[in-house]
Design an enzyme around this catalytic site. Structure first.
Site, PDB file in Angstrom:
ATOM      1  N   PRO A   1       0.814  -1.216   0.000  1.00  0.00           N
ATOM      2  CA  PRO A   1       0.000   0.000   0.000  1.00  0.00           C
ATOM      3  C   PRO A   1       0.852   1.272   0.000  1.00  0.00           C
ATOM      4  CG  PRO A   1      -0.766  -1.561   1.665  1.00  0.00           C
ATOM      5  CD  PRO A   1       0.587  -2.033   1.203  1.00  0.00           C
ATOM      6  N   GLU A   2       0.902   1.947  -1.130  1.00  0.00           N
ATOM      7  CA  GLU A   2       1.539   3.257  -1.216  1.00  0.00           C
ATOM      8  C   GLU A   2       0.464   4.242  -1.639  1.00  0.00           C
ATOM      9  OE1 GLU A   2       5.454   3.408  -2.921  1.00  0.00           O
ATOM     10  OE2 GLU A   2       5.858   1.309  -2.477  1.00  0.00           O
TER      11      GLU A   2
ATOM     12  N   LYS B   1      -0.419   8.115   2.502  1.00  0.00           N
ATOM     13  CA  LYS B   1      -0.705   6.719   2.812  1.00  0.00           C
ATOM     14  C   LYS B   1      -1.820   6.562   3.848  1.00  0.00           C
ATOM     15  CE  LYS B   1       4.045   5.128   1.975  1.00  0.00           C
ATOM     16  NZ  LYS B   1       5.174   4.359   2.547  1.00  0.00           N
TER      17      LYS B   1
ATOM     18  N   ASN C   1       8.605   2.340  -0.441  1.00  0.00           N
ATOM     19  CA  ASN C   1       9.887   1.731  -0.788  1.00  0.00           C
ATOM     20  C   ASN C   1       9.970   1.328  -2.256  1.00  0.00           C
ATOM     21  OD1 ASN C   1      12.404   1.196   0.412  1.00  0.00           O
ATOM     22  ND2 ASN C   1      11.986  -1.003   0.440  1.00  0.00           N
TER      23      ASN C   1
ATOM     24  N   ARG D   1      15.017   0.192   5.496  1.00  0.00           N
ATOM     25  CA  ARG D   1      14.279  -0.418   4.408  1.00  0.00           C
ATOM     26  C   ARG D   1      15.277  -1.032   3.434  1.00  0.00           C
ATOM     27  NH1 ARG D   1      11.173   0.385   7.684  1.00  0.00           N
ATOM     28  NH2 ARG D   1       9.154   1.473   7.629  1.00  0.00           N
TER      29      ARG D   1
END
Length: 257
Positions: free
Chosen positions: A2-3, A51, A162, A247
């Site tokens: 989910p972005e 987000k 990411n 990340r």
């Protein structure tokens, strides 16, 4: 993952299903909110902010953040769910539809007049009507950290995660550990805006232009595999604002110098 584009589509779908309807079922399956019931209130709208997803019901805003695994589904009343009930964190039902939040990491309920406390810290959102490129350039350019870290900081720009960071940096030929002051920030953000806006109405996002499974990304998730552009093995590393927020990064050592 989910972005910003995922949240945009989820909000659009929930808004179409629930807007201007009276709530007939309201069930938040988190301890601090388990006794709250907004049945009888009207769903005014459902909007994305980076987000974050904001569902305005009566005088309240139901805020959710999906993190890595969360998702919202819509069903007709009585329709069988496609996931086990123990994963459900929120249910907002009307006479026509039922919105079911699954594996949602954050669920909050605040008076709508106070929803700014949850999202006002966010930077400009490239999918919002009030997108401000100049402000986004200003915020990102002022961040001296590696560009991958700065781009993920939602206080600079809201919505990129990411996968976007890895793919945009590949397309711009920039290593993820490059100090942000050494990056052409306006060009990077221009590409990012065009890319996320192109993806917002797609079921499956793509950075290569090929929507087939396994062909959508240039470098993300492809460590050790050949670069689609030059054939060099893709590398993997880790970067973060601190050890608790690292990340995984992916890049091509030939295409990104």
């Amino acid at each position: 993952m989910p972005e910003g584009d995922t949240i945009y589509r989820a909000a659009k779908r929930l808004d179409a299903a629930l807007r201007d309807q009276e709530v007939t079922r309201f069930d938040l399956r988190v301890p601090r909110l388990a006794t709250v019931d907004l049945s009888g209130r009207t769903v005014h709208d459902v909007v994305p902010r980076g987000k974050h997803l904001l569902m305005r019901v009566g005088d309240f805003t139901l805020h959710s953040h999906l993190r890595m695994d969360g998702a919202w589904f819509t069903y007709r009343p009585g329709e069988k769910w496609r996931h086990p009930a123990f994963k459900v964190r929120a249910i907002v039902g009307t006479a026509e539809h039922e919105a079911v939040g699954v594996d949602i990491a954050e669920v909050k309920l605040v008076p709508t007049r106070s929803e700014g406390e949850l999202v006002d810290h966010l930077g400009p959102d490239p999918l919002s009507d009030d997108w401000d490129l100049d402000e986004a350039v200003l915020r990102l350019s002022a961040d001296a950290r590696p560009i991958h870290v700065a781009l993920l900081d939602q206080r600079n720009v809201a919505g990129f995660g990411n996968e976007y960071a890895a793919e945009l940096l590949f397309l711009r030929g920039v290593r993820p550990d490059t100090p942000t002051p050494d990056v052409d920030v306006p060009a990077l953000l221009d590409l990012g805006v065009r890319t996320i806006r192109a993806n917002r109405d797609r079921v499956d996002r793509t950075f290569t232009g090929d929507a087939r499974r396994g062909f959508t990304d240039w470098v993300y998730g492809r460590a050790g595999r050949s670069c689609r552009r030059c054939g060099t093995p893709i590398r993997k590393g880790e970067l973060g604002a601190d050890p608790t927020r690292e990340r995984i990064t992916f890049w091509c050592p030939s295409c990104q110098r």
